[in-house]
Design an enzyme around this catalytic site. Structure first.
Site, PDB file in Angstrom:
ATOM      1  CE  LYS A   1      -4.319  -1.479   1.980  1.00 31.76           C
ATOM      2  NZ  LYS A   1      -5.151  -1.463   3.174  1.00 31.76           N
ATOM      3  CD  GLU A   2       2.219   3.389   4.185  1.00 31.68           C
ATOM      4  OE1 GLU A   2       1.423   4.225   4.622  1.00 31.68           O
ATOM      5  OE2 GLU A   2       3.138   2.914   4.866  1.00 31.68           O
TER       6      GLU A   2
ATOM      7  CG  ASP B   1       4.432  -0.518  12.464  1.00 30.86           C
ATOM      8  OD1 ASP B   1       5.375  -0.932  13.168  1.00 30.86           O
ATOM      9  OD2 ASP B   1       3.579   0.279  12.880  1.00 30.86           O
TER      10      ASP B   1
ATOM     11  CE  LYS C   1       2.405   8.856  12.242  1.00 32.07           C
ATOM     12  NZ  LYS C   1       1.723  10.068  11.790  1.00 32.07           N
TER      13      LYS C   1
ATOM     14  CG  ASP D   1       2.152  10.466   7.876  1.00 29.21           C
ATOM     15  OD1 ASP D   1       2.557  10.126   9.000  1.00 29.21           O
ATOM     16  OD2 ASP D   1       1.018  10.914   7.660  1.00 29.21           O
TER      17      ASP D   1
ATOM     18  CG  ASP E   1      -2.720  13.127  14.215  1.00 27.73           C
ATOM     19  OD1 ASP E   1      -3.695  12.595  14.776  1.00 27.73           O
ATOM     20  OD2 ASP E   1      -2.715  13.423  13.012  1.00 27.73           O
TER      21      ASP E   1
END
Ligand SMILES: O=c1ccn([C@@H]2O[C@H](COP(=O)(O)OP(=O)(O)O[C@H]3O[C@H](CO)[C@@H](O)[C@H](O)[C@H]3O)[C@@H](O)[C@H]2O)c(=O)[nH]1
Ligand SMILES: [Mn+2]
Length: 747
Positions: free
Chosen positions: A121-122, A151, A290, A314, A457
């Protein structure tokens, strides 16, 4: 002149300035006027409830529903005013930084944290480019350490970083020598903005292409083939992986890829530290997504470099301006400001690739720009997860009463003994990344990033502010960071459903802004935090106003005042007043266009009918222990066809998802009721529908806002259209709802 501390103190005043918004006096004047109108409206509802004109149960229910909806609107309106009371826009004078920090060596060191969680996905190439863009900052390299948290526990991501470390030795000196602005290589080579194309550029481009090819190949193959492994050191690193490891079950991997004490670039200058960290995972432990990853990085970096400033990013937020750390230092190094007033310097989230009219309102102009400026004039902006320079100390208790960690080696005062490659340092680093390490410690409660909300956050920033820390909003003309914004509508709404769950987790917690916030931060900032944490309750009034007046109209029942009634003017004032003020602010403060504003108000209503609503359900299910939904990662992979449709301003529905159902129903019901209302006007004339005019206008407004949905349902044939199954479901449920309403209004 001697550089004594007093002289420096005086000079530091030139490090930054702050200006007020020109429209603030108007906003301050308008707020009490609007408040009176809101109170008048609530008074009308209450008297209607207590002394009803008719005694039908349906009219009582309708008035009650409208009262509740308007109470929520009034509350949210009040929380919005907070940001209009004293907004400021800061500017930094980076050129004066050298007067305060006499030598480069005095600049504080920065540990950069980059989080990634899934190589599919990333894409690792994107993560690597983000890392390269910050490694190439205009900042002393020996004071820069980049930590990547994976992760996903994926050898594919590590492979990308092994390659990136080699490429960096060419890329960093190249950027420095040529004063390159776009230090993300993909952006640099992707844009043809008249870069000089000489031998060196060609050579580096070839090197980049080769790295890209290898990384993409490896990701596609799903494993690192022996042919790509270069030498025994790499062999050893990849040898640690086994087929038995999964994303949720694997030991700690820490790999030092570059070490600023030993590694040099092609010109013989030192390189920044680059360290890959994948914390231990086990399916029986809690990992806190996260926030958990960041806390591991806080500890691992403390044992390895322990620099006083921490930058969190990010994986998609690359640097778009190499001077960014110096900008942040204009606040962090300002002796006048004091550490407690600059616990963190937050930059706005900005995105690349948003289409011309920003159809999904993905820019979040209010959330990421206007409101932080508003809060900056009070106690400082909220934290938005990325693009934020923190003082490490802020994670260890309030300014006046520090919290000592369980071992001094992870605390902010620890002095690192050995090099990042030394055995003892690495051993400790591995230990503090174990998944059981946090048991019986204050990590996540009193130390580090706080656990308990999907929006770690906002949650963490709120807790820091309550402890007495203050923050700064740094909003330079040229965006400092640029990230990805999702282009599929379902992705957008799923992401914001997660934010909604997180927001409720904060607002409904024992330490809710409504109580602890107002107590510790005062009314203004307390209410300001309520705005973010109660964000999804907009869905209540939006859903009410999207259905109730329309269903009433279909049954010929009037719910708003007649045109001749003086209360009609109040309704007009309330609606136009807030919409026009909003538009004025949107187009002037952020210098945006009317079309973008129009799309933004549309998406606000759409959110109320989708992610806010679904986020609310998810939150309830989670609180009851029924759902254990985790962090649904936003995909950063771009489908080229989707991208083209998005560029043309087309909504990407495509998949059949229940999240689209309420908005489709609202689109249908508004259309039918608008048609019905117009029909009555045509047959009977305006005077015949005097009491229904506002309902007809509201339905018309709903229809205008639903145009993209009608198009996607009826006109479009491309894969992004509204799925036929979804349209069918919307028709069926709408018919059921209309029938129920006609029964209800008959009482
Ligand atoms: O278990 C996890 C889940 C996510 N991430 C990382 O968190 C970041 C944000 O995830 P993303 O899927 O991009 O979520 P967004 O909704 O786009 O992120 C916004 O909202 C988050 C809170 O929900 C904030 O943490 C982010 O900073 C903010 O940009 C990414 O770098 C992920 O790799 C992890 O490291 N571990
Ligand atoms: Mn993101």
């Amino acid at each position: 002149m001697e550089d004594d501390p007093t002289t420096r103190r005086r000079r530091s005043s030139a490090l930054h300035t702050a200006d007020r918004w020109p429209i603030t006096p108007f906003n301050r004047l308008f707020a009490p006027i609007y408040l009176l109108a809101v109170l008048a409206l609530l008074y009308r509802h209450v008297t209607n409830l207590l002394v009803p004109a008719t005694s039908s149960p349906s009219s009582f229910t309708t008035t009650l529903a409208l009262l509740v909806a308007d109470l929520v609107l009034a509350f949210m309106w009040a929380t919005t005013q907070v940001f209009r009371m004293n907004p400021i826009r800061r500017r930094e004078a980076v050129e004066n930084l050298n007067d305060v920090v006499a030598e480069e060596g005095e600049l504080p060191g920065v540990d950069v944290f980059i989080c990634t969680a899934d190589p599919y996905k990333e894409p690792p190439l994107g993560v690597v480019n983000t890392a390269l863009s910050v490694m190439a900052y205009d900042y002393p390299r020996d004071r820069l350490a980049v930590y990547v948290s994976d992760d996903g526990g994926s050898a594919l991501t590590l492979f990308a970083f092994v390659e990136a470390a080699k490429f960096a030795a060419r890329w960093l000196p190249f950027c420095e020598r040529n004063r390159v602005v776009e230090r993300n290589p993909a952006v640099y080579f992707g844009s043809n903005r008249g870069h000089p194309v000489d031998g060196e550029v060609e050579e580096i481009k070839t090197m980049y292409e080769s790295m890209k090819h290898k990384v993409e190949h490896v990701v596609e193959a799903g494993k690192v083939d022996d042919q790509f492994i270069d030498g025994p050191k790499e062999q050893e690193a990849f040898g640690k992986w086994s087929d038995k490891f999964t994303k949720h079950n694997h030991p700690t991997f820490i790999q030092v890829l570059l070490d600023s004490k030993n590694d040099k670039d092609v010109d013989g200058h030192v390189m920044p530290n680059l360290i890959y960290v994948s914390r231990e995972k086990s399916s029986t432990s809690q990992h806190h997504f996260k926030a958990g990853a960041l806390n591991v990085l806080l500890r691992v970096s403390a044992t390895m470099t322990n620099q006083p400033i921490v930058l969190t990013l990010d994986c998609d937020m690359y640097s778009n301006d190499p001077a960014t750390p110096r900008r942040a230092m204009c606040y962090l190094c300002d002796p006048k400001l004091g550490p407690e007033n600059s616990a963190f310097v937050q930059f706005p989230q900005k995105y690349h690739g948003i289409n011309e009219n920003d159809i999904y309102a993905g820019e979040f102009q209010r959330l990421f720009q206007a409101m932080p400026m508003g809060a900056d004039g009070l106690c400082g902006p909220h934290h938005v997860g990325t693009g934020c320079f923190f003082r490490r100390r802020a994670f260890f208790g309030s300014p006046s009463s520090p919290v000592a960690p369980e071992i001094p080696e992870v605390g902010p005062d620890h002095v690192v003994g050995g090099s990042v490659r030394s055995g003892s340092v690495l051993e400790l680093a591995h230990r503090v990344a174990e998944c059981g390490y946090e048991n019986q410690t204050s990590w996540g409660s009193k130390m580090g990033f706080r656990y308990g909300s999907m929006v770690e956050d906002l949650y963490t920033g709120f807790h820091l502010h309550c402890e007495g820390w203050r923050s700064i909003f740094c909003y330079p003309e040229q965006p400092s960071f640029l990230g990805d914004s999702p282009i599929s509508f379902a992705d957008v709404l799923i992401q914001q459903s997660r934010w909604s769950v997180g927001a409720f987790e904060l607002s409904m917690s024992k330490k809710s802004p409504l109580f602890m916030g107002i107590r510790k931060l005062g009314w203004l900032m307390g209410l300001g935090y309520c705005h973010f944490s109660f964000w999804p309750i907009w869905s209540l009034p939006i859903t009410t106003y999207a259905f109730l007046p329309q269903l009433a109209l279909l049954n010929g029942v009037s719910v708003f005042p007649k045109v001749s009634d003086p209360w009609f003017l109040l309704y007009t004032f309330l609606f136009l007043g807030s919409y026009l003020q909003d538009m004025l602010e949107f187009t002037t403060v952020s210098n945006s266009t009317f079309r973008r504003w129009w799309n933004e108000q549309r998406i606000w209503t759409v959110r109320g009918l989708s992610c806010f609503l679904f986020g609310g359900f998810d939150f309830v299910l989670k609180s009851l222990g029924v759902s254990t939904k985790g962090f649904s990662l936003t995909s950063k992979v771009v489908d080229e066809e989707q991208r083209q449709r998005y560029e043309k301003g087309m909504f990407e529905f495509g998949v059949s998802s229940p999240i689209f159902l309420p908005m489709a129903m609202a689109a249908l019901i508004n259309l039918v009721s608008f048609g019905f209302g117009l029909g009555r006007v045509l047959t009977g004339g305006w005077w015949n529908v005097e009491g229904l005019v506002l309902q007809i206008v509201l339905s018309g407004f709903g229809v205008l806002n639903s145009v993209p949905i009608y198009e996607a349902m009826v006109v479009r044939r491309d894969p992004g259209k509204f799925p036929a199954r979804g349209s069918f479901a919307a028709v069926v449920v709408s018919v059921v709802l209309c029938s129920l309403a006609s029964v209800m209004f008959s009482f």
